[in-house]
Design a protein around this motif. Sequence first.
Motif, PDB file in Angstrom:
ATOM      1  N   PHE A 272       0.993  -0.840   0.195  1.00 55.74           N
ATOM      2  CA  PHE A 272      -0.149   0.132   0.198  1.00 55.74           C
ATOM      3  C   PHE A 272       1.334   1.265   0.089  1.00 55.74           C
ATOM      4  O   PHE A 272       2.261   1.136   0.171  1.00 55.74           O
ATOM      5  N   ALA A 273       0.003   2.120  -0.545  1.00 53.56           N
ATOM      6  CA  ALA A 273       1.200   3.647  -0.635  1.00 53.56           C
ATOM      7  C   ALA A 273       0.487   4.641   0.182  1.00 53.56           C
ATOM      8  O   ALA A 273      -1.177   4.471   0.141  1.00 53.56           O
ATOM      9  N   ILE A 274       0.408   5.716   0.502  1.00 59.54           N
ATOM     10  CA  ILE A 274       0.080   6.839   1.833  1.00 59.54           C
ATOM     11  C   ILE A 274       0.525   8.325   0.419  1.00 59.54           C
ATOM     12  O   ILE A 274       1.639   7.947  -0.314  1.00 59.54           O
ATOM     13  N   GLY A 275      -0.514   8.679   0.406  1.00 65.40           N
ATOM     14  CA  GLY A 275      -0.251  10.373  -0.110  1.00 65.40           C
ATOM     15  C   GLY A 275      -0.178  11.418   0.878  1.00 65.40           C
ATOM     16  O   GLY A 275      -0.945  11.325   1.668  1.00 65.40           O
ATOM     17  N   ALA A 276      -0.299  12.222   0.312  1.00 66.45           N
ATOM     18  CA  ALA A 276      -0.448  13.606   1.299  1.00 66.45           C
ATOM     19  C   ALA A 276      -1.669  14.701   0.682  1.00 66.45           C
ATOM     20  O   ALA A 276      -2.477  15.186   1.384  1.00 66.45           O
ATOM     21  N   SER A 277      -2.783  14.157  -0.456  1.00 63.18           N
ATOM     22  CA  SER A 277      -3.906  14.305  -0.645  1.00 63.18           C
ATOM     23  C   SER A 277      -4.777  12.983  -0.900  1.00 63.18           C
ATOM     24  O   SER A 277      -4.469  11.636  -1.699  1.00 63.18           O
ATOM     25  N   ARG A 278      -6.187  12.856  -1.278  1.00 63.01           N
ATOM     26  CA  ARG A 278      -6.853  11.922  -1.438  1.00 63.01           C
ATOM     27  C   ARG A 278      -6.903  12.284  -3.037  1.00 63.01           C
ATOM     28  O   ARG A 278      -7.146  12.927  -3.616  1.00 63.01           O
ATOM     29  N   THR A 279      -7.430  11.165  -3.724  1.00 67.29           N
ATOM     30  CA  THR A 279      -7.302  10.549  -5.057  1.00 67.29           C
ATOM     31  C   THR A 279      -8.677  10.316  -5.803  1.00 67.29           C
ATOM     32  O   THR A 279      -9.070   9.028  -4.734  1.00 67.29           O
ATOM     33  N   GLU A 280      -8.948   9.912  -6.511  1.00 71.17           N
ATOM     34  CA  GLU A 280      -9.742   9.139  -7.206  1.00 71.17           C
ATOM     35  C   GLU A 280      -9.656   7.826  -7.475  1.00 71.17           C
ATOM     36  O   GLU A 280     -10.493   6.350  -8.011  1.00 71.17           O
ATOM     37  N   ASN A 281      -8.407   7.416  -6.797  1.00 72.55           N
ATOM     38  CA  ASN A 281      -8.023   6.066  -7.682  1.00 72.55           C
ATOM     39  C   ASN A 281      -7.796   4.953  -6.537  1.00 72.55           C
ATOM     40  O   ASN A 281      -8.211   5.170  -5.626  1.00 72.55           O
ATOM     41  N   GLN A 282      -8.444   4.119  -7.117  1.00 78.61           N
ATOM     42  CA  GLN A 282      -9.841   2.710  -6.182  1.00 78.61           C
ATOM     43  C   GLN A 282     -10.370   3.653  -5.507  1.00 78.61           C
ATOM     44  O   GLN A 282     -11.081   2.622  -3.933  1.00 78.61           O
ATOM     45  N   ASN A 283     -10.866   4.933  -5.435  1.00 79.04           N
ATOM     46  CA  ASN A 283     -12.266   5.300  -4.248  1.00 79.04           C
ATOM     47  C   ASN A 283     -12.849   6.538  -5.132  1.00 79.04           C
ATOM     48  O   ASN A 283     -12.998   8.010  -4.925  1.00 79.04           O
ATOM     49  N   PRO A 284     -13.824   5.685  -5.305  1.00 85.12           N
ATOM     50  CA  PRO A 284     -14.684   6.654  -5.919  1.00 85.12           C
ATOM     51  C   PRO A 284     -15.814   7.603  -5.182  1.00 85.12           C
ATOM     52  O   PRO A 284     -16.059   8.362  -5.434  1.00 85.12           O
ATOM     53  N   THR A 285     -15.309   7.254  -4.420  1.00 85.03           N
ATOM     54  CA  THR A 285     -16.642   8.193  -2.880  1.00 85.03           C
ATOM     55  C   THR A 285     -15.267   9.372  -3.947  1.00 85.03           C
ATOM     56  O   THR A 285     -16.714  10.633  -3.386  1.00 85.03           O
ATOM     57  N   PHE A 286     -14.251   9.809  -3.528  1.00 85.79           N
ATOM     58  CA  PHE A 286     -13.765  10.791  -3.935  1.00 85.79           C
ATOM     59  C   PHE A 286     -14.514  11.210  -5.239  1.00 85.79           C
ATOM     60  O   PHE A 286     -14.983  13.414  -4.423  1.00 85.79           O
ATOM     61  N   LEU A 287     -14.494  11.445  -5.559  1.00 80.46           N
ATOM     62  CA  LEU A 287     -15.348  11.618  -7.773  1.00 80.46           C
ATOM     63  C   LEU A 287     -17.099  12.294  -6.735  1.00 80.46           C
ATOM     64  O   LEU A 287     -17.570  13.665  -7.215  1.00 80.46           O
ATOM     65  N   ALA A 288     -17.606  11.428  -5.974  1.00 80.84           N
ATOM     66  CA  ALA A 288     -18.840  11.452  -5.631  1.00 80.84           C
ATOM     67  C   ALA A 288     -18.771  12.835  -4.770  1.00 80.84           C
ATOM     68  O   ALA A 288     -19.444  13.723  -4.941  1.00 80.84           O
ATOM     69  N   GLU A 289     -18.061  12.927  -4.183  1.00 75.66           N
ATOM     70  CA  GLU A 289     -17.640  14.146  -2.472  1.00 75.66           C
ATOM     71  C   GLU A 289     -17.803  15.439  -3.675  1.00 75.66           C
ATOM     72  O   GLU A 289     -17.828  16.660  -3.153  1.00 75.66           O
ATOM     73  N   GLN A 290     -16.932  15.317  -4.626  1.00 72.41           N
ATOM     74  CA  GLN A 290     -16.814  16.393  -5.489  1.00 72.41           C
ATOM     75  C   GLN A 290     -17.702  16.633  -5.368  1.00 72.41           C
ATOM     76  O   GLN A 290     -18.499  17.898  -5.889  1.00 72.41           O
TER      77      GLN A 290
END
Length: 406
Positions: free
Chosen positions: A278-296
């Motif tokens: 697994f990898a951690i980053g400074a911000s959320r992305t849409e990769n493997q995380n569709p809820t981020f798009l829904a929240e946009q």
Amino acid sequence: MGKRAYLFKLLQDIRASYWFLPSLLVLVGLLLASVMVWVDGNPSVMPVELPGALLDTQADGARSMLSVIAQSIIGVTGVMFSMTLVAVSFASGNFGPRLIGNFMRDRGNQWSLGILIATFVYALVVLRTVQDDIEGGAAQFVPHYSLLLALGLTLLCVFTLIYFIHHVPETINVSRISASIGAALERRVRGLIDEQDDKDRYVSPPDRAPDMTLTAGTSGYIQTVNFSQLANLADSCDLRVNLTTSIGAFVTEKTPVFEVWAGANGADIDADAVLECFAIGASRTENQNPTFLAEQLVEMIARALSPGVNDPYTAKDCLNRLAAALTVASTYNGGINDRSLPRITFKALTFSRLFAASFPLCRQYIKPDAMVLDHALTLLNNLADVVRNEDREVIRDEIAMLTSDT
């Protein structure tokens, strides 16, 4: 966070970055200039010769032409970059700062910038090869084939500029923004459904306490989990692994991320190998995380219905996109995929989780606006008619919340 997962995340970031494609085109421009100069030095490799009218350019004329091309192109490039920054600033201020990534990933902007910069670099490289006829020194060298290609690239830049001037207003059109986010959300939902077989999504972890609990080791958002690598590791070492946090969640260095159970053979657990998945980053992305798009889309609804904006039609359009994605989440059966993850458990994206990231989050903005509220209720009732039976209850609950007086 492991090196392999970090490299996987880095590749995703590079493909989505604003600089990668223009940089690649600059390298193409350098290579093309070197090839064309070589062709001018070896004209016999060309199947046809240039007409005599194209071979009378002198060194001063060639140098002037290439100088004008280079100066003009770099000036236009500065204007294009300024227009991009204005569009990004406008979009982030009016629709939300989390939409900046969508503009930076726009291929039209990247190709436009890359073509102009590559032409500038090509003209500079060819310019340095032009030589005057010096007595007792080098003979005059005018790269005629390279000059013709420079003219062709200049014409391409003119058409690119025309396209870019049309494209920038399109990118900040609110309907186009919501449509692109909605299409990406539907695509991501279908992708996640295709990746997993239903019977393997909800396998429960073992009843006993885990043999090892692994923490994040650093703070940030979980951006990527390499499930294929994790499944191969679990199969080879006879492990059961549970991902305790969802992709896109924020973790601290002490947050548990993996729970691991050793197999019947009692082999040692390689903690570093598990953490490499697994990898951690400074911000959320849409990769493997569709809820981020829904929240946009929810953020666009919140801004559209704010007192200072009061744009119910944008809110209705965003609700349409959310309803379309939820329809896919409940009715799409998925493609043919033989891969399964019987040894891996995780918080899979379900209809309930996606629904919780959509309509309930914008409830407080919808209820005061009668027109948007009526549209939302219509969408929810239509959605309740087509979803699976097990998904209908959460929709009925949301309708009750929207129609209640509290």
